[in-house]
Design an enzyme around this catalytic site. Structure first.
Site, PDB file in Angstrom:
ATOM      1  N   TYR A 199     -11.152  -9.738 -11.021  1.00 39.23           N
ATOM      2  CA  TYR A 199     -10.486 -10.181 -12.252  1.00 39.23           C
ATOM      3  C   TYR A 199      -8.946 -10.073 -11.765  1.00 39.23           C
ATOM      4  O   TYR A 199      -8.455  -9.555 -11.428  1.00 39.23           O
ATOM      5  CB  TYR A 199     -10.925  -9.212 -13.562  1.00 39.23           C
ATOM      6  CG  TYR A 199     -10.516  -7.824 -13.306  1.00 39.23           C
ATOM      7  CD1 TYR A 199      -9.173  -7.301 -13.747  1.00 39.23           C
ATOM      8  CD2 TYR A 199     -11.637  -6.924 -13.355  1.00 39.23           C
ATOM      9  CE1 TYR A 199      -9.137  -5.894 -13.564  1.00 39.23           C
ATOM     10  CE2 TYR A 199     -11.462  -5.534 -13.112  1.00 39.23           C
ATOM     11  CZ  TYR A 199     -10.289  -5.128 -13.251  1.00 39.23           C
ATOM     12  OH  TYR A 199     -10.033  -3.792 -13.502  1.00 39.23           O
ATOM     13  N   ASP A 201     -10.412  11.963 -17.911  1.00 36.13           N
ATOM     14  CA  ASP A 201     -11.350  12.612 -16.617  1.00 36.13           C
ATOM     15  C   ASP A 201     -11.630  14.048 -16.589  1.00 36.13           C
ATOM     16  O   ASP A 201     -12.421  14.609 -15.977  1.00 36.13           O
ATOM     17  CB  ASP A 201     -10.802  11.798 -15.500  1.00 36.13           C
ATOM     18  CG  ASP A 201     -11.494  10.368 -15.203  1.00 36.13           C
ATOM     19  OD1 ASP A 201     -11.776   9.824 -16.370  1.00 36.13           O
ATOM     20  OD2 ASP A 201     -11.089   9.953 -14.057  1.00 36.13           O
TER      21      ASP A 201
HETATM   22  C1  LIG Z   1     -13.797   1.835  -9.217  1.00 44.76           C
HETATM   23  C2  LIG Z   1     -13.290   2.326 -10.522  1.00 44.76           C
HETATM   24  C3  LIG Z   1     -12.930   1.401 -11.506  1.00 44.76           C
HETATM   25  C4  LIG Z   1     -12.653   1.967 -12.979  1.00 44.76           C
HETATM   26  N1  LIG Z   1     -12.202   0.712 -13.709  1.00 44.76           N
HETATM   27  C5  LIG Z   1     -11.940   1.131 -15.086  1.00 44.76           C
HETATM   28  C6  LIG Z   1     -11.399   0.137 -15.848  1.00 44.76           C
HETATM   29  O1  LIG Z   1     -11.602  -1.222 -15.714  1.00 44.76           O
HETATM   30  N2  LIG Z   1     -11.262   0.654 -17.245  1.00 44.76           N
HETATM   31  C7  LIG Z   1     -11.028   1.874 -17.586  1.00 44.76           C
HETATM   32  O2  LIG Z   1     -10.681   2.137 -18.669  1.00 44.76           O
HETATM   33  N3  LIG Z   1     -11.337   2.630 -16.582  1.00 44.76           N
HETATM   34  C8  LIG Z   1     -11.604   2.569 -15.404  1.00 44.76           C
HETATM   35  N4  LIG Z   1     -11.939   3.576 -14.481  1.00 44.76           N
HETATM   36  C9  LIG Z   1     -11.807   4.742 -14.780  1.00 44.76           C
HETATM   37  C10 LIG Z   1     -10.366   5.280 -15.005  1.00 44.76           C
HETATM   38  O3  LIG Z   1      -9.827   4.820 -13.635  1.00 44.76           O
HETATM   39  C11 LIG Z   1     -10.117   6.882 -15.275  1.00 44.76           C
HETATM   40  O4  LIG Z   1     -10.997   7.243 -16.083  1.00 44.76           O
HETATM   41  C12 LIG Z   1      -8.649   6.991 -15.623  1.00 44.76           C
HETATM   42  O5  LIG Z   1      -7.863   6.870 -14.646  1.00 44.76           O
HETATM   43  C13 LIG Z   1      -8.584   8.665 -16.128  1.00 44.76           C
HETATM   44  O6  LIG Z   1      -7.060   8.862 -16.414  1.00 44.76           O
HETATM   45  P1  LIG Z   1      -6.890  10.476 -16.684  1.00 44.76           P
HETATM   46  O7  LIG Z   1      -5.383  10.266 -17.116  1.00 44.76           O
HETATM   47  O8  LIG Z   1      -7.666  11.205 -17.386  1.00 44.76           O
HETATM   48  O9  LIG Z   1      -6.677  10.834 -15.053  1.00 44.76           O
HETATM   49  P2  LIG Z   1      -6.157  10.342 -13.804  1.00 44.76           P
HETATM   50  O10 LIG Z   1      -5.807   8.971 -13.610  1.00 44.76           O
HETATM   51  O11 LIG Z   1      -6.664  10.778 -12.805  1.00 44.76           O
HETATM   52  O12 LIG Z   1      -4.525  11.140 -13.895  1.00 44.76           O
HETATM   53  C14 LIG Z   1      -4.471  12.497 -13.636  1.00 44.76           C
HETATM   54  C15 LIG Z   1      -3.022  12.706 -13.277  1.00 44.76           C
HETATM   55  O13 LIG Z   1      -2.912  14.296 -13.161  1.00 44.76           O
HETATM   56  C16 LIG Z   1      -2.108  14.544 -12.187  1.00 44.76           C
HETATM   57  N5  LIG Z   1      -2.673  15.899 -11.570  1.00 44.76           N
HETATM   58  C17 LIG Z   1      -3.663  16.268 -11.135  1.00 44.76           C
HETATM   59  N6  LIG Z   1      -3.824  17.640 -10.909  1.00 44.76           N
HETATM   60  C18 LIG Z   1      -2.648  18.224 -11.235  1.00 44.76           C
HETATM   61  C19 LIG Z   1      -2.044  19.451 -11.213  1.00 44.76           C
HETATM   62  N7  LIG Z   1      -2.658  20.520 -10.956  1.00 44.76           N
HETATM   63  N8  LIG Z   1      -0.776  19.627 -11.790  1.00 44.76           N
HETATM   64  C20 LIG Z   1       0.044  18.430 -12.212  1.00 44.76           C
HETATM   65  N9  LIG Z   1      -0.484  17.124 -12.248  1.00 44.76           N
HETATM   66  C21 LIG Z   1      -1.882  17.085 -11.877  1.00 44.76           C
HETATM   67  C22 LIG Z   1      -2.431  13.351 -11.037  1.00 44.76           C
HETATM   68  O14 LIG Z   1      -1.465  13.425 -10.060  1.00 44.76           O
HETATM   69  C23 LIG Z   1      -2.606  12.453 -11.900  1.00 44.76           C
HETATM   70  O15 LIG Z   1      -1.413  11.703 -12.005  1.00 44.76           O
HETATM   71  C24 LIG Z   1     -12.087   3.260 -13.319  1.00 44.76           C
HETATM   72  C25 LIG Z   1     -12.442   4.270 -12.342  1.00 44.76           C
HETATM   73  C26 LIG Z   1     -13.013   3.489 -10.735  1.00 44.76           C
HETATM   74  C27 LIG Z   1     -13.691   4.875  -9.878  1.00 44.76           C
END
Ligand SMILES: Cc1cc2nc3c(=O)[nH]c(=O)nc-3n(C[C@H](O)[C@H](O)[C@H](O)COP(=O)(O)OP(=O)(O)OC[C@H]3O[C@@H](n4cnc5c(N)ncnc54)[C@H](O)[C@@H]3O)c2cc1C
Length: 399
Positions: free
Chosen positions: A217, A295
């Site tokens: 996309y 996540d």
């Molecule tokens: C192939 C694929 C395609 C996807 N497509 C989609 C989509 O189209 N739409 C959608 O909604 N979702 C999609 N997802 C899911 C989405 O990418 C995740 O659910 C999302 O990124 C989760 O966001 P988050 O902020 O919870 O975690 P993350 O994006 O993992 O962010 C976590 C942050 O915490 C930081 N961190 C980690 N440990 C520590 C620590 N100990 N101390 C300080 N900082 C730390 C990391 O550096 C990072 O910046 C997809 C996933 C995959 C695998």
């Protein structure tokens, strides 16, 4: 750095930045700590369905999103070897009419930048970089977050938005036990001008095949095509976007597939691969003054495109609950979890189930793809599959 009224967010991904923004907009004091020394997202796309844009609009981001997003006209399905094409469902104005806000496609870095700018506008020093959390503890009065540097930050509440390998989750509940799904995801970006016009279109395309699924996309105003593929393979077990593959290896996973798929693959400069792991939904993800979002508490397979959107919904709801119950710590996170538990568990389960539909060995049979389009992907099934997801309004459940 201690403040009795501060909320510490650990992790500056989409979930962490959204919750920081949502809390600041409610007048609460936030400090976000991110382990990376630079604030950036992986070079890949993300789809934000209407339930996610509803929240982003409520946080005042509609105008900023408009400058970089793509609103696709529709989704189509294609046959993995013949290239035969079926319309799947309408997006664009139809999504807005049906759900109130659009379904958008974006470069992750653009969304991340928009969120970070919005946070900094409200509190210029809210984001602390190079801060890797190694432990969280709490007493009845406050939480203490310890960083690799040895620094300790005290606050009223802590939220672990630190993603799939969450340190905060591990501190609260111990190590998790992910199970490998037997699938590997590939991702890559291609400048749109390198693609032939029949592929370079402002719509989402899903390719159905027997042991793999391809999705592409447009992102960044249509300047880039985002490529994702999910393929059955059991020789790769690393759950991280940091690992580079090669276009030869990626092309080899799709060796019998239609030339249009290869037209994209051969233009990806560096493809990255990620082993898909599954974890059962958690029964709870809060202890006292510390909770999780995104996540960190409900990692979701990408078969519904909802993991990031769930983090965005969580962020809005937890901010509303903290504002309402700030002086009642037991209630604040309990209410948030109560609102979010069933929905996120359903998304985790459905995404896992959808994996079976996305590719089954039966799709090797040419006629089975057409039968599957009618049986599994037709309009009535689309409504069943998506309405409950896209109609959800995180901005009104959080009262
Ligand atoms: C192939 C694929 C395609 C996807 N497509 C989609 C989509 O189209 N739409 C959608 O909604 N979702 C999609 N997802 C899911 C989405 O990418 C995740 O659910 C999302 O990124 C989760 O966001 P988050 O902020 O919870 O975690 P993350 O994006 O993992 O962010 C976590 C942050 O915490 C930081 N961190 C980690 N440990 C520590 C620590 N100990 N101390 C300080 N900082 C730390 C990391 O550096 C990072 O910046 C997809 C996933 C995959 C695998």
């Amino acid at each position: 750095m201690s403040s009795p009224n501060k909320i510490v967010v650990i992790g500056g991904g989409i979930g962490g930045l959204t919750v920081a923004l949502a809390l600041l907009r409610r007048g609460l004091d936030v400090e976000l700590h991110e382990q990376s020394t630079e604030l950036k997202e992986v070079g890949a796309g993300i789809q934000i369905s209407s339930n996610g844009t509803r929240v982003l609009y409520a946080l005042g981001l509609e105008e900023a999103l408009r400058r970089v997003q793509v609103i696709p006209s529709r989704r189509e399905i294609r046959h993995w070897s013949t290239g035969e094409t079926w319309n799947w469902f309408e997006l664009g104005a139809t999504s807005v009419q049906r759900y109130g806000t659009p379904h958008i496609m974006m470069h992750r870095g653009d969304l991340h930048g928009i969120l970070a700018d919005a946070v900094r506008r409200l509190k210029p020093d809210a984001l602390a970089l190079g801060k890797r959390c190694v432990a969280v503890t709490q007493s009845a009065e406050h939480v203490a977050v310890r960083f690799e540097t040895g620094e300790i930050v005290e606050a009223a509440f802590a939220i672990g938005a630190d993603g799939i390998h969450s340190k905060v989750r591990e501190c609260l509940f111990g190590a998790d036990q992910p199970e490998f799904t037997g699938c590997v995801a590939w991702r890559g970006l291609v400048p749109m001008e390198r693609l032939p016009p029949r592929i370079a279109q402002m719509l989402g395309t899903n390719w159905l095949g027997p042991r793999a699924h391809v999705l592409h996309y447009p992102v960044r105003r249509g300047e880039l095509m985002n490529f994702i593929s999910l393929v059955e393979r059991d020789d790769w077990r690393v759950e991280s976007w940091m690992v580079e593959g090669t276009t030869d290896e990626l092309a080899n996973d799709f060796c019998d597939w239609h030339p249009d798929v290869h037209a994209i693959i051969r233009n990806i400069e560096v493809p990255f691969k990620w082993a898909l792991m599954v974890r059962p939904p958690m029964a709870c993800w809060t202890k006292g003054r510390i909770s999780l979002l995104g996540d960190a508490c409900h990692p979701t397979l990408p078969f519904l495109g909802q993991g990031g959107v769930m983090a965005i919904e969580d962020a809005y709801v937890v901010a509303a609950c903290l504002q309402k119950f700030f002086t009642d710590p037991a209630m604040a996170f309990a209410r948030y979890e109560e609102i979010r538990r069933d929905r996120t568990a359903a998304v985790v389960r459905k995404s896992h189930e959808n994996r079976k539909q996305a590719f089954s060995p039966a799709l090797a049979d040419k006629d089975e793809v057409a039968a599957s389009v009618v049986r599994d992907w037709q309009q009535v099934r689309v409504k069943e599959r998506l309405d409950w997801l896209y109609q959800y309004d995180a901005t009104s459940v959080a009262i």
